[in-house]
Structures are given as structure tokens and as C-alpha cells.
Motif scaffolding. Structure first.
Motif, mmCIF file in Angstrom:
data_model
loop_
_atom_site.group_PDB
_atom_site.id
_atom_site.type_symbol
_atom_site.label_atom_id
_atom_site.label_comp_id
_atom_site.label_asym_id
_atom_site.label_seq_id
_atom_site.Cartn_x
_atom_site.Cartn_y
_atom_site.Cartn_z
ATOM 1 N N CYS A 76 0.822 -1.216 0.000
ATOM 2 C CA CYS A 76 0.000 0.000 0.000
ATOM 3 C C CYS A 76 0.848 1.253 0.000
ATOM 4 N N LYS A 107 -3.560 -7.705 -4.109
ATOM 5 C CA LYS A 107 -2.356 -6.981 -4.489
ATOM 6 C C LYS A 107 -1.225 -7.400 -3.564
ATOM 7 N N ALA A 110 5.701 -7.099 -5.324
ATOM 8 C CA ALA A 110 6.589 -7.928 -6.138
ATOM 9 C C ALA A 110 8.025 -7.658 -5.729
ATOM 10 N N PRO B 113 -5.786 -0.014 1.492
ATOM 11 C CA PRO B 113 -4.402 -0.374 1.153
ATOM 12 C C PRO B 113 -4.260 -0.985 -0.240
ATOM 13 N N ILE B 114 -5.333 -1.563 -0.767
ATOM 14 C CA ILE B 114 -5.270 -2.154 -2.094
ATOM 15 C C ILE B 114 -5.771 -1.181 -3.147
ATOM 16 N N LYS B 146 -15.464 -8.852 -9.163
ATOM 17 C CA LYS B 146 -14.929 -7.758 -9.974
ATOM 18 C C LYS B 146 -15.407 -7.930 -11.408
ATOM 19 N N HIS B 156 -15.205 -2.293 -9.364
ATOM 20 C CA HIS B 156 -15.265 -2.970 -8.074
ATOM 21 C C HIS B 156 -16.584 -2.563 -7.448
ATOM 22 N N ARG B 221 -3.686 0.135 -12.949
ATOM 23 C CA ARG B 221 -4.016 -0.761 -11.839
ATOM 24 C C ARG B 221 -2.765 -1.273 -11.114
ATOM 25 N N PHE B 222 -2.674 -0.955 -9.850
ATOM 26 C CA PHE B 222 -1.591 -1.389 -8.955
ATOM 27 C C PHE B 222 -0.203 -0.927 -9.411
ATOM 28 N N ARG B 225 1.243 4.304 -6.171
ATOM 29 C CA ARG B 225 0.287 4.971 -5.302
ATOM 30 C C ARG B 225 0.301 6.443 -5.670
ATOM 31 N N TRP B 227 0.473 9.073 -4.065
ATOM 32 C CA TRP B 227 1.402 9.975 -3.371
ATOM 33 C C TRP B 227 2.857 9.754 -3.762
ATOM 34 N N PHE B 228 3.143 8.751 -4.568
ATOM 35 C CA PHE B 228 4.497 8.611 -5.097
ATOM 36 C C PHE B 228 4.633 9.312 -6.437
ATOM 37 N N VAL B 298 -2.218 14.299 0.784
ATOM 38 C CA VAL B 298 -1.168 13.281 0.865
ATOM 39 C C VAL B 298 -0.332 13.290 -0.418
ATOM 40 N N SER B 313 11.594 -2.073 -13.107
ATOM 41 C CA SER B 313 10.350 -2.822 -13.237
ATOM 42 C C SER B 313 10.635 -4.306 -13.013
ATOM 43 N N PRO B 314 9.624 -5.089 -12.612
ATOM 44 C CA PRO B 314 9.856 -6.498 -12.252
ATOM 45 C C PRO B 314 10.586 -7.300 -13.326
ATOM 46 N N LEU B 322 12.703 -11.266 -6.831
ATOM 47 C CA LEU B 322 11.258 -11.439 -7.034
ATOM 48 C C LEU B 322 10.713 -12.562 -6.155
#
Lengths: 175, 323
Positions: A76, A107, A110, B113-114, B146, B156, B221-222, B225, B227-228, B298, B313-314, B322
Motif C-alpha cells: 500500500c 495486491k 513484487a 491499502p489495495i 470484480k 469494483h 491498476r496497482f 500509489r 502519493w508517489f 497526501v 520494473s519487475p 522477485l
């Protein structure tokens, strides 16, 4: 002008013969050294011997799993935004079908990295966490040679699944 | 045209006839403006569903000074000459609003949080400013699966507060809408007609008007956030819309594009889906500069400066991290 009365007048007086020989002064110093042979040492022989830590000592972080072994962290970002040292970074990802055992919610993080050189062990991340996922443990972060090795990823932070590898944080939760 | 004098929380303002109490209060300022979850200035017939904007009319008008018998929804009540309205100065209103917030949150999953909306969510602000700090509700919350409505919007339904804003967007911005509210009462839900996809050039505005995280941008999506990210005003030549947008950036990378929202959280101009979803390269945009963000938001917590080394990135990271 005199600002304080702490100033000292320097004297250039000649030393006496006894003083010039330095022997009484050397013996006096030796006596101090010798006295410490019979005192309890101030240090401990780490890592064979370890000091006792307070129950709420703030050491290395742990990312907790829940009772079923799924990671609690949902990425989060509240720990990262609460962190005054900007030590925490993360990348979130969506849980796929079949990963319900691994991650608690849809979520998950990762990538979750804490830069231990930046971290000041204030515990604000723990306070900010809404999922009771991150805790500070009594473990200390070992020293290292490379800067990169101080960036702790999930491999070092997430606790093991087996009950023996779980880290007890109940003392920190009770507060 | 005659101007009507209205007093809201002891502050007087003159407004033209036909103005609602909510709009008059917004003209005075943030201190007296009631919160609104469903009312949207740019959408006709919006408002009147959520009841968060309830106010007390202690004096009906100069000609008929009797107070109104019940609290009224300020977004649907027009002002009268000499009207006196109490908002935050009335304990009755504050208490009623607390109840409204509690009811709105009864079925809300509180999965902030999600949720991608967290940080810019009107329901978060509303409950933080006007609600109780804990819930008294003990039963199971309603749940829904969903739904993807179109390939760009995720619905959602659990988070929805049935404000009808997205339905009005579809009604008023797009020809031939394919989604709406089905069923009634506590089983009412936003849905498309038999899993029909919403693919209209302006359908992305549903995401912007949604006060909660019920409709979210699937391309974001995901990803991060809010605030970043750092918001920047930018524009481009677009043949479908004004092209005036806000870019949400992390370093050099554009994570998402939204419309420009004013201090009431309403977009200035609708933007098209091409601008919103497809133009994510910095070369597509002419930047105007960083956007002004309220110091208490925020989003202004954003401490990450451009030029810092970010996590990759991943895909590009070594496998061991990972896990």
C-alpha cells in the motif's frame, strides 16, 4: 575584553628534575592500566556472546506472513511515505489465480526493498502499516563490504513459512 | 437580474436566482461548503442521492421566515432571498452527516491499502472529516465479483456508493450508453447490459467522476500509489477533446493521465480515451509545469524527486529479488 572567566594563563615554568625524568608520570599511567586488568570488561565477545536486548528493541525488519503462510503485505506504500529516511521502495503486482496461498490479498509487493544504510530504525513503518505486515525485530543488521548488499530485498525480509522460521513479534504487537 | 441574499454559516453572499445552496456555499469558500459525493456541477440532474450535503435552513426567506421542517439536501435546494442556512455551525447537521457517512461505509469494504483511489478518494476525505473513527456494523458486507467493463475500466462494485455520477456521464457525454444501475435497494449495482463492454471515446471520464475506487483505470491498476507520483499540467493537440490533462509521473515515466480537477474534485474539461490511455510517452505531451496541490493533501507528501534512482520494473530485476 574578557568575555568569560574560563581563560587560563599559560605558564612557562621550568620542570623540576623529578618531573623531567617522567618516571613518576609513567608509573602513574601504568597503575591506571593495571587497575583495568581486574575490572569487568566493557565489551562482549560478539558473536559468541550477545548482549541482552530490550523486548522492544528496533532492529532488522521482518515482513510477516499470516497464520496460513500468505504474505500480509499489500504494497500500500504507507510505510514508504511514513519513512523519514526514504529507505523503503516497492513495486506492487496483482495476485494471479492459484497464488492465494502465497499472498493474502489481491495486491502484493513484487519488490520490497529497504536500504539499511538509510534506515534509522525509528519504527514509523511499523506504526504506519495497516496490515500488521512489517515489524522491527531484535535481530541486528550485519555489517558488509558492498553498498548493494545493504539493500535488503524480499529474500532477506520475508519470514519463512515453516513454524520454526517464524519470528515472534507478539511483544511489539501488545504495546 | 435580481440578486438574492443568502447567509450560510453567518457569511452572506449575493447570488442569482436558481443557484443552489451548495453552489452558493462553494462561492463563499471551502470552510462553509458542504461535502458532496454525488453532485457534479458539470453533470445535469446529478445530486440528491448521497445526502452528505444536508444543511439546516433556519430561515426560509425574507417573505416566509419559517425554518424548513427537516434538513435539506443543499445540492437540490435553490436559494431564496434572505435565506439563512446553517452547515457546520449546526450540531444537528454535523450529527446527521455522521450518520450518513456511517451508512455510506456500511457496505464499503475499506480495502484502502489495495485500492488505487486511496489518497484522492472523496469517501476517505469525507469519513476522515465528518465520520466516526470506528464502525458499529457487525454483519457481513455485501460482496460482488470484480467486473471488467471494457478493457480499460475495472469495476469494483463492493466499493460503489451508488452516486450515479458515472451513469450521468454515460448519459450526457456518450451517445447510446451501455451501462446503468440494475436491481434496487441494497442489491442495486452498476452493471453493463449482459456483460457488454463500454467502449466509447469518452467513457474514461467515468473513472474521473467516480468519488470512490469503484471505477478505476486498468492501465494504472496497482502500478503505483498517487502519493508517489508527481502531477504535471500538460496538453497536446487532440481532435476529439481539449487535450488539457494532468500527467502523473514517477521520474520521467508517465504512469497515468487524468483530467484537471478543481478544488471540488470536479474535472474542468472532459478528456478522451486516446489522451487518457494511449498517450503515455513524454514526447506526446507539452508540459506546462507542476500542478498546484493542496499542502495538506497526501499527494504533496511526494518526497521522491526526479532523477533519483528508482527500482526497476519487475522484468528487469534479477530473479532472486522477485522470490
Amino acid at each position: 575584553m574578557q568575555l568569560t572567566n574560563r581563560s587560563k594563563v599559560v605558564s612557562n615554568k621550568e620542570m623540576t628534575a623529578a618531573e623531567a625524568a617522567y618516571i613518576p608520570a609513567v608509573l602513574k599511567g601504568m597503575a591506571v592500566t593495571l587497575k583495568h586488568f581486574f575490572k569487568r570488561p566493557a565489551t562482549v565477545k560478539y558473536p559468541e556472546e550477545q548482549r541482552e536486548f530490550s523486548e522492544v528493541y528496533r532492529g532488522k525488519h521482518v515482513l510477516k506472513r499470516d497464520e496460513n503462510g500468505a504474505e500480509r503485505c499489500t504494497a500500500c506504500g504507507l510505510c514508504a511515505v511514513a519513512c523519514p529516511a526514504e529507505a523503503i521502495t516497492m513495486v506492487a503486482d496483482e495476485r494471479k489465480k492459484g497464488e492465494e496461498k502465497l499472498y493474502r490479498e489481491e495486491k502484493y509487493a513484487a519488490i520490497y526493498e529497504i536500504n539499511m544504510l538509510r534506515c534509522i530504525f525509528c519504527g514509523l513503518c511499523e506504526e504506519a502499516c495497516p496490515k500488521e505486515a512489517i515489524f522491527l525485530t531484535k535481530e541486528i543488521t550485519p555489517s558488509n563490504y558492498e553498498r548493494e548488499d545493504f539493500i535488503y530485498g524480499k529474500d532477506k525480509l520475508v519470514e519463512g513459512i515453516e513454524p520454526s522460521l517464524r519470528i515472534d513479534v507478539s511483544k511489539r504487537q501488545d504495546r | 437580474m435580481d440578486l438574492l441574499k443568502v447567509t450560510i454559516d453567518n457569511q452572506t453572499i449575493e447570488v442569482p436566482a436558481g443557484t443552489t445552496i451548495l453552489q452558493a456555499a462553494r462561492l463563499i469558500g471551502k470552510e462553509v461548503a458542504p461535502p458532496a459525493m454525488c453532485f457534479y456541477t458539470k453533470l445535469k440532474t446529478s445530486g440528491g442521492y448521497c445526502r452528505t450535503c444536508l444543511v439546516k435552513v433556519s430561515k426560509g426567506s425574507e417573505k416566509d421566515p419559517r425554518p424548513m421542517p427537516k434538513l435539506v439536501a443543499s445540492c437540490r435546494t435553490t436559494v431564496m432571498d434572505g435565506m439563512e442556512v446553517q452547515n457546520y455551525t449546526s450540531p444537528e447537521v454535523v450529527e446527521a452527516r455522521k450518520g450518513v457517512v456511517e451508512f455510506l461505509l456500511i457496505n464499503h469494504p475499506l480495502d484502502c491499502p489495495i485500492c488505487d483511489q486511496a489518497g484522492e478518494c472523496h469517501l476517505q476525505d469525507l469519513s476522515y472529516e465528518n465520520g466516526r473513527s470506528h464502525s458499529r456494523y457487525e454483519f457481513d458486507r455485501r460482496t460482488f465479483d470484480k467486473i471488467d467493463i471494457g478493457d480499460k475500466i475495472q469495476l469494483h462494485m463492493t466499493r460503489c456508493i451508488l452516486c450515479y455520477r458515472c451513469v450521468k456521464v454515460a448519459d450526457q457525454l456518450t451517445p447510446g450508453r451501455v451501462h446503468g444501475v440494475i436491481n434496487r435497494g441494497d442489491v442495486a449495482e452498476i452493471s453493463t447490459y449482459i456483460q457488454n463492454a463500454v467502449d466509447n471515446e469518452f467513457s474514461g471520464n467515468m473513472v474521473d467522476v467516480c468519488p470512490v475506487g469503484a471505477l478505476t483505470d486498468k492501465t494504472f491498476r496497482f502500478k503505483s500509489r498517487v502519493w508517489f507520483l508527481k502531477p504535471f499540467d500538460a496538453h497536446r493537440d487532440c481532435d476529439k477533446c481539449s487535450g488539457k490533462t494532468v500527467l502523473w509521473k514517477y521520474g520521467k515515466e508517465i504512469y497515468r493521465v487524468t483530467g484537471r480537477k478543481d478544488q471540488w474534485g470536479e474535472v474542468d474539461e472532459w478528456i478522451c480515451n486516446t489522451c487518457r490511455y494511449e498517450k503515455k510517452a513524454p514526447s506526446d505531451w507539452i508540459e506546462e509545469g507542476p500542478r498546484q496541490i493542496d499542502r495538506h493533501s497526501v499527494i504533496s507528501q511526494n518526497m521522491y524527486e526526479a532523477g533519483t534512482k528508482f527500482v526497476d520494473s519487475p522484468e528487469t530485476l534479477p530473479k532472486k529479488q522477485l522470490s
